[in-house]
Design an enzyme around this catalytic site. Structure first.
Site, PDB file in Angstrom:
ATOM      1  N   LYS A  69      69.155  43.180 -59.147  1.00  0.00           N
ATOM      2  CA  LYS A  69      69.265  43.185 -58.259  1.00  0.00           C
ATOM      3  C   LYS A  69      69.282  45.278 -57.711  1.00  0.00           C
ATOM      4  CE  LYS A  69      71.125  39.773 -55.365  1.00  0.00           C
ATOM      5  NZ  LYS A  69      71.604  38.755 -54.603  1.00  0.00           N
ATOM      6  N   TYR A 108      90.399  65.772 -41.686  1.00  0.00           N
ATOM      7  CA  TYR A 108      89.862  65.603 -40.268  1.00  0.00           C
ATOM      8  C   TYR A 108      90.419  64.169 -39.071  1.00  0.00           C
ATOM      9  CZ  TYR A 108      84.883  67.492 -41.899  1.00  0.00           C
ATOM     10  OH  TYR A 108      84.014  68.020 -42.156  1.00  0.00           O
TER      11      TYR A 108
END
EC number: 5.1.1.1
Length: 359
Positions: free
Chosen positions: A36, A255
């Protein structure tokens, strides 16, 4: 100058090695290989084709199962969440998909369907995880209804799921196994309980079918970044160093100025970020493998870039290849540094990451 952007190198020989290791751990059990979420980020069809000896494949959604059939996969495919709509039943029958049944609505839909051939059904029982599965007191009703229906193959598989299989001291796992055994005591049907962690930690849970997922891909399902002997990482995530610059003591990087250098050093910029699936919350100090040594992540992870401290005497050059996880640097360690789990990191690999098969 040819720089490499984020690239996932997939080692299919490691995958087959891991499969054989799992077979050694549970020699009497058949293997339902769980594929999956795009084969845990490794490529759904690619992984299935590399496991021709798997007894069956497990997926979450019907679209994944259809993609496998379209790729020429002929092995049994089990929908681990079952079907979502009554109209799916015809698709299951046409493509020879097996389905998990875990609620009354699914049972009623199958019993009332008009089918030319019966379906293969796995009946899921909730033994204590309280997610999917029928309640134990419903077992007799569901078992009798499915056994007597002409729409259902007589070879039912009985299954449940362990909530704490990765904890070797958990009292809940023996309780779940005891309840599962009690419910199935009068049945000679095949049973399935073990996920990757249970394959490793609870051999008495192996029964006739095991359902390995993460372990197939060479990653530990156990906590505290506990690595597993005998398995190899299938994915190695790499990218290039695209900038090298010196900074002085007291200068900030990235940042928000989230990291400030305490001394003169060299900073490297690597072309990977959360837009590629690298974890945004990876902490300062998260290791990156570069030119045979570990260098620490510094500053905030950006969409397309991360920065690392190369040290005062760095000789690293633009174009050098950095390994973010995989061969030489366990993904378990990166996940722990990002307050995440390996499952999430692998499944978050984005479409813009290039895929390359290991030579």
């Amino acid at each position: 100058m040819a720089l490499h952007t984020a690239t996932a190198i997939i080692d299919l020989s490691a995958l087959t090695h891991n499969y054989q290791t799992i077979k050694t751990l549970a020699p009497k059990a058949k293997v339902l290989a769980v594929l999956k979420a795009n084969g845990y980020g490794h490529g759904l069809e690619r992984i299935a084709k590399a496991l021709p000896n798997a007894d069956a494949f497990g997926v979450a959604r019907i679209d994944e199962a259809l993609a496998l059939r379209a790729a020429g996969i002929v092995q049994p495919i089990v929908l681990l969440e079952g079907f979502f709509a009554d109209s799916d039943i015809a698709i299951l029958a046409a493509n020879n998909f097996a389905t998990v049944i875990h609620n009354q609505q699914q049972l009623s839909a199958i019993l009332n369907a008009k089918l030319e051939q019966p379906l293969k059904v796995w009946l899921k029982i909730d033994t204590g995880m309280h997610r999917l599965g029928i309640n134990p007191e419903q077992f007799s009703q569901f078992y009798q209804a499915l056994s007597q229906s002409p729409n259902v193959q007589k070879s039912l598989v009985l299954m449940s799921h362990l909530g704490c299989a990765d904890d070797k001291t958990a009292s809940t796992t023996p309780k779940q196994m005891a309840l599962f055994d009690a419910l199935c005591a009068d049945s000679k049907l095949e049973k399935s309980l073990a996920n990757s962690a249970a394959v490793l930690c609870w051999p008495e849970s192996h029964y006739q079918w095991i359902r390995p997922g993460l372990l197939l891909y060479g990653v530990s399902p156990l906590p505290q970044a506990e690595t597993i002997d005998g398995v190899k990482p299938v994915m190695t995530l790499q990218s290039s160093l695209i900038a090298v610059r010196e900074i002085a003591a007291g200068e900030a990087v990235g940042y928000g100025g989230a990291w400030v250098s305490k001394q003169k050093t060299t900073v490297g910029v690597i072309a990977i970020g959360y837009g590629d699936g690298y974890p945004r919350h990876a902490q300062n100090g998260t290791p990156v493998l570069l030119n045979g040594r570990r260098v620490p992540l510094i500053g905030r992870v950006s969409m397309d870039m991360i920065t690392v401290d190369l040290g005062q005497h760095s000789t690293d050059k633009i174009g050098d290849i950095a390994t973010l996880w995989g061969k030489g640097l366990n993904i378990e360690e990166i996940a722990q540094a990002a307050t995440s789990i390996p499952y999430e990191l692998l499944c978050n690999i984005s479409r813009r990451v290039k895929v390359q098969l290991a030579q």
